[in-house]
Design a protein around this motif. Structure first.
Motif, mmCIF file in Angstrom:
data_model
loop_
_atom_site.group_PDB
_atom_site.id
_atom_site.type_symbol
_atom_site.label_atom_id
_atom_site.label_comp_id
_atom_site.label_asym_id
_atom_site.label_seq_id
_atom_site.Cartn_x
_atom_site.Cartn_y
_atom_site.Cartn_z
ATOM 1 N N GLY A 261 1.186 -0.874 0.512
ATOM 2 C CA GLY A 261 -0.078 -0.482 -0.326
ATOM 3 C C GLY A 261 0.888 1.602 -0.829
ATOM 4 O O GLY A 261 0.048 1.901 -0.897
ATOM 5 N N PHE A 262 1.824 0.947 1.019
ATOM 6 C CA PHE A 262 2.805 2.477 0.843
ATOM 7 C C PHE A 262 3.568 2.789 -0.319
ATOM 8 O O PHE A 262 3.742 3.868 -0.795
ATOM 9 C CB PHE A 262 3.620 2.134 2.250
ATOM 10 N N TYR A 263 4.538 1.909 -1.294
ATOM 11 C CA TYR A 263 4.550 1.849 -2.642
ATOM 12 C C TYR A 263 3.756 2.343 -3.353
ATOM 13 O O TYR A 263 4.042 2.549 -4.056
ATOM 14 C CB TYR A 263 4.802 0.477 -2.766
ATOM 15 N N ILE A 264 1.938 2.123 -3.300
ATOM 16 C CA ILE A 264 1.710 3.334 -4.286
ATOM 17 C C ILE A 264 1.679 4.146 -3.916
ATOM 18 O O ILE A 264 1.405 5.137 -4.171
ATOM 19 C CB ILE A 264 -0.008 2.137 -4.014
ATOM 20 N N LEU A 265 0.916 4.430 -2.068
ATOM 21 C CA LEU A 265 0.585 5.591 -2.283
ATOM 22 C C LEU A 265 1.560 6.719 -1.864
ATOM 23 O O LEU A 265 1.454 7.992 -2.651
ATOM 24 C CB LEU A 265 0.381 5.847 0.046
ATOM 25 N N SER B 92 1.525 13.657 -3.477
ATOM 26 C CA SER B 92 2.070 14.357 -3.371
ATOM 27 C C SER B 92 2.942 14.460 -1.717
ATOM 28 O O SER B 92 2.783 13.703 -0.638
ATOM 29 C CB SER B 92 1.680 15.775 -3.250
ATOM 30 N N LYS B 93 4.283 13.999 -1.975
ATOM 31 C CA LYS B 93 5.415 14.790 -0.859
ATOM 32 C C LYS B 93 4.199 14.938 0.439
ATOM 33 O O LYS B 93 4.518 14.531 1.583
ATOM 34 C CB LYS B 93 6.374 15.323 -1.242
ATOM 35 N N ASN C 115 10.212 8.176 7.167
ATOM 36 C CA ASN C 115 8.774 7.373 7.558
ATOM 37 C C ASN C 115 9.423 6.084 5.839
ATOM 38 O O ASN C 115 9.118 4.919 6.504
ATOM 39 C CB ASN C 115 7.606 7.930 6.954
ATOM 40 N N ILE C 116 9.867 6.634 5.003
ATOM 41 C CA ILE C 116 10.720 5.865 3.858
ATOM 42 C C ILE C 116 11.328 4.328 4.818
ATOM 43 O O ILE C 116 11.342 2.905 4.699
ATOM 44 C CB ILE C 116 10.550 6.406 2.571
ATOM 45 N N ALA C 117 11.800 5.010 5.095
ATOM 46 C CA ALA C 117 13.525 4.284 5.231
ATOM 47 C C ALA C 117 13.479 3.300 6.602
ATOM 48 O O ALA C 117 13.425 2.094 6.828
ATOM 49 C CB ALA C 117 15.075 5.106 6.579
ATOM 50 N N ALA D 89 10.547 3.304 -3.499
ATOM 51 C CA ALA D 89 10.227 4.828 -3.810
ATOM 52 C C ALA D 89 10.591 5.652 -4.662
ATOM 53 O O ALA D 89 9.495 6.932 -4.905
ATOM 54 C CB ALA D 89 10.797 5.527 -2.291
ATOM 55 N N GLY D 90 11.026 5.303 -5.805
ATOM 56 C CA GLY D 90 11.385 6.558 -6.909
ATOM 57 C C GLY D 90 12.947 7.227 -6.802
ATOM 58 O O GLY D 90 13.620 7.390 -5.261
ATOM 59 N N GLU D 91 12.668 8.284 -7.690
ATOM 60 C CA GLU D 91 13.579 9.001 -7.771
ATOM 61 C C GLU D 91 13.651 10.248 -6.316
ATOM 62 O O GLU D 91 14.280 10.856 -6.193
ATOM 63 C CB GLU D 91 14.379 9.726 -9.220
ATOM 64 N N LYS D 92 12.339 10.721 -6.056
ATOM 65 C CA LYS D 92 12.265 12.453 -5.275
ATOM 66 C C LYS D 92 12.558 11.655 -3.678
ATOM 67 O O LYS D 92 12.741 12.711 -2.834
ATOM 68 C CB LYS D 92 10.371 12.142 -5.741
#
Length: 456
Positions: free
Chosen positions: A31-35, A40-41, A257-259, A327-330
């Motif tokens: 879910g987080f992967y999609i969110l 937006s950040k 939070n991503i880490a 999470a991508g480049e951003k």
């Protein structure tokens, strides 16, 4: 026969709880992967802060209710169960009421501090979710106390998969995801989970209409320290994200939070083993004394470390690839944060089983004081280091406070049950050959035997 029965309990319960924790982390992570891609950040940061606040509320109630109910139900006579469950339900209703009042009172303040106006509406809708999840928590605690985990696994699976399903459909249909929709989905999923949980627990869910004040006192007396421990522990794990939101921005909180979410992937075994160990340690303390508790701690920590170590090494050496893929480049700024959070992952099994073991032998006050002390240190360090180093300061603060907590916890366990830090390392390295000998070789031999038989 008794040994086989115990082995069956550990194997079955362990498998169910590993599956439960795996499914929870998987659906939460998916879910987080999609969110992170559809929000937006800023919105993702607001959602991170919302989840931090509501998770603390759940921990307040769970800490006061769940561990005390599991401990006393798992060791009491069946005839006392209705009185214990009734007393626990009364406490749960009171705690839920007070928490709802707190939500109404503090929602505007949190919205102002985190500069997130939409947070007020999210928290007010969450009141309905919180009321429903209180019933679910009671059902799950009763089932766990009776050493059954099937219903907990299934209702958690429903709750998690339905939320993920909604996010996935929105992503595939290119439908704009608003944060308020996510809270309504939480309400629907917890309502369905509660109905399912009742079907599993109803045979053991018996109430007494006479209120027993001694049991109210016992449950609250035990629960108040367990509550303090749970909340302080949770604060220790979320205060960094909250302070980042207040001192820097919601976007900074989201990056951290991503880490944290990635490191949660390797914490599945520890969560599963803690759930299985707690009711068992309560019983074995009554039957066999502290010698059995010492073995349970050393063995469970060693096994957990053996299971998480490969994941830690993989994520550390391939962190660039993992962050970009997930999470991508951003969110490239999360890479150095992940390096630091992985270091204290190796200390988490010690801390989690420290709390489990001390709670099971009735030393909840000691656990409470240690966790509160660690949280205070974490809070102070976060403020100082975030101001000085920015986002990285939060990671350094959490690492230092975890090291301090680890040292104090080991000293206490040595005094209370004479645990050996060295034994946990021995069990860590013994796990791999034992696992290979008990599970890999027999499977290989059976397959080899079938091959030989077919050739004949």
């Amino acid at each position: 026969m008794e040994v086989k029965s115990k082995d069956h309990y550990w194997i079955k319960s362990g498998i169910i709880n590993v599956l439960q924790n795996f499914s929870g982390v998987f659906f939460g992570f998916a879910g987080f992967y999609i969110l992170v891609r559809v929000l937006s950040k800023q919105d993702f940061g607001v959602w991170t802060l919302f989840m931090s606040a509501t998770t603390i509320l759940e921990a307040i109630r769970s800490g006061l209710i769940q561990n005390a109910l599991v401990k006393y139900l798992s060791s009491a006579e069946k005839s006392e169960h209705p009185v214990i469950i009734s007393a626990s339900t009364v406490i749960s209703i009171l705690v839920t009421g007070v928490s709802i009042i707190a939500i109404i009172a503090f929602a505007p303040y949190l919205s102002s501090v985190w500069e997130s106006p939409q947070l007020i509406n999210l928290l007010y809708i969450y009141i309905l979710v919180f009321a429903c999840s209180g019933i679910l928590t009671q059902f799950n605690a009763v089932e766990q106390a009776n050493l059954k985990f099937n219903g907990i696994f299934i209702n958690n699976l429903i709750r998690q998969s339905s939320f993920f399903g909604f996010v996935l459909v929105c992503y595939l249909a290119d439908f704009q995801v608003k944060l308020v929709y996510l809270v309504w989905v939480q309400l629907c999923s917890v309502a369905v989970s509660t109905i399912v949980a009742y079907g599993f627990v109803r045979e053991n869910l018996k109430f007494s209409f006479s209120m027993d004040k001694p049991w109210l006192g016992k449950l609250f007396g035990y629960g108040k320290y367990s509550f303090g421990t749970s909340v302080s522990s949770l604060l220790s794990g979320t205060v960094d994200q909250m302070m980042l939101g207040a001192l820097l921005s919601p976007a900074a909180s989201g990056a951290f939070n991503i880490a944290v979410r990635i490191t949660n992937l390797i914490d599945i075994p520890g969560n599963a083993i803690a759930v299985v160990v707690f009711p068992q340690s309560s019983r074995r303390m009554e039957e066999e004394g502290k010698g059995a508790i010492k073995y349970l701690y050393e063995k469970s920590v060693g096994t957990t470390l053996a299971l998480v170590l490969p994941g830690v090494l993989f994520l550390y050496f391939f962190s660039d690839f993992v962050i970009h893929f997930i999470a991508g480049e951003k969110y490239v700024d999360s890479i150095p944060l992940l390096h630091v959070t992985l270091l204290y992952c190796l200390l988490i099994p010690y801390g989690r089983q420290f709390g489990t073991i001390l709670d099971s032998i009735g030393k909840t006050r000691v656990t409470f004081l240690v966790v509160v002390g660690t949280t205070v240190i974490n809070l102070g360090l976060n403020y100082l280091l975030i101001v000085k180093y920015g986002v990285m300061g939060a990671a350094y603060a959490t690492l230092i406070s975890n090291v301090v907590g680890f040292i104090v916890a080991q000293a206490i366990l040595k005094r209370e049950v004479d645990v050996s830090l060295w034994n946990t390392i021995i069990y860590l390295f013994r796990f791999y050959p034992e696992f290979f000998e008990k599970y890999i070789i027999p499977v290989w031999k059976r397959r080899q035997g079938r091959v030989d038989h077919s050739q004949k």
